[in-house]
Write a protein that holds these residues in place. Structure first.
Motif, PDB file in Angstrom:
ATOM      1  N   ARG A   1       0.837  -1.217   0.000  1.00  0.00           N
ATOM      2  CA  ARG A   1       0.000   0.000   0.000  1.00  0.00           C
ATOM      3  C   ARG A   1       0.865   1.257   0.000  1.00  0.00           C
ATOM      4  O   ARG A   1       0.565   2.229  -0.688  1.00  0.00           O
TER       5      ARG A   1
ATOM      6  N   GLU B   1       1.068   4.203  -2.927  1.00  0.00           N
ATOM      7  CA  GLU B   1       0.897   5.637  -2.674  1.00  0.00           C
ATOM      8  C   GLU B   1       2.064   6.444  -3.241  1.00  0.00           C
ATOM      9  O   GLU B   1       1.892   7.555  -3.714  1.00  0.00           O
ATOM     10  N   GLN B   2       3.260   5.821  -3.195  1.00  0.00           N
ATOM     11  CA  GLN B   2       4.455   6.520  -3.700  1.00  0.00           C
ATOM     12  C   GLN B   2       4.606   6.377  -5.210  1.00  0.00           C
ATOM     13  O   GLN B   2       5.474   7.013  -5.808  1.00  0.00           O
TER      14      GLN B   2
END
Length: 201
Positions: free
Chosen positions: A56, A60-61
């Motif tokens: 996760r 996100e990155q």
């Protein structure tokens, strides 16, 4: 289990080498490192949670290689917990990234693990499809050792399906590769395996 010796995807080798001293302020990377520790200690449920958190974080990155590695390791944790369908889903996600990166060696390693999971699920057709893809890779890269390893698994899968004749053919192919390399004892052993199968022993 084979997956325990699997090296991280080559498109992201360095991340896996980090030690505790090198832990960064990147929580996704730290989750990944944590997951590897849990996995190494046989704590597969904890490892799955850590790899899931890492995944996760990498999403996100927008870190594709991080996603590939975390997906691969999450697949390993699922495989260790006999969650074969989930393992395959995670391996496929990693495979997609490796395909984009043109990382054929990681694709091969993932195919090997997916084939094992399909075999556990009793989906022999899917397992054979992947095994034949791997066999083709080994033929193209002229790797007789790899070809022999895959042909033995192919024979086992056909045998599990009750297809003795195709299993015997696969063993004969192994025998012929060994003959070419003057491994007469091994060539003879696999020829005998093929004969035994056909005679219903």
């Amino acid at each position: 289990m084979a997956s325990e010796t699997f090296q991280p995807l080559s498109s992201l080798g360095p991340m896996s080498q980090e030690t505790k001293a090198e832990q960064s302020d990147n929580p996704a990377k730290n989750d990944y490192i944590e997951g590897r520790k849990f996995y190494g200690n046989g704590e597969y449920a904890q490892a799955a949670i850590a790899f899931h958190n890492a995944l996760r974080g990498f999403e996100e990155q927008g870190d594709e290689q991080g996603i590939a590695n975390a997906s691969d390791r999450l697949g390993d944790a699922c495989l260790a917990r006999d969650e074969y369908a989930m393992a395959i889903a995670n391996y496929q996600r990693a495979y997609t990234v490796c395909e984009k990166e043109d990382d054929s060696f990681s694709q091969l390693a993932l195919n090997k693990k997916m084939a094992a999971a399909y075999r556990k699920l009793g989906d022999h057709e899917k397992a054979l499809e992947l095994l034949y893809d791997m066999l083709e890779h080994y033929r193209l890269t002229q790797n007789p050792k790899g070809a022999v390893e895959i042909l033995i698994v192919v024979a086992e899968v056909y045998n599990e399906q009750g297809d003795k004749s195709r299993a015997a053919d696969a063993y004969r192919s192994v025998s012929s590769i060994h003959s070419r390399f003057k491994h007469s004892r091994l060539a003879e052993e696999f020829a005998q395996l093929a004969n035994a199968l056909e005679q219903g022993e």
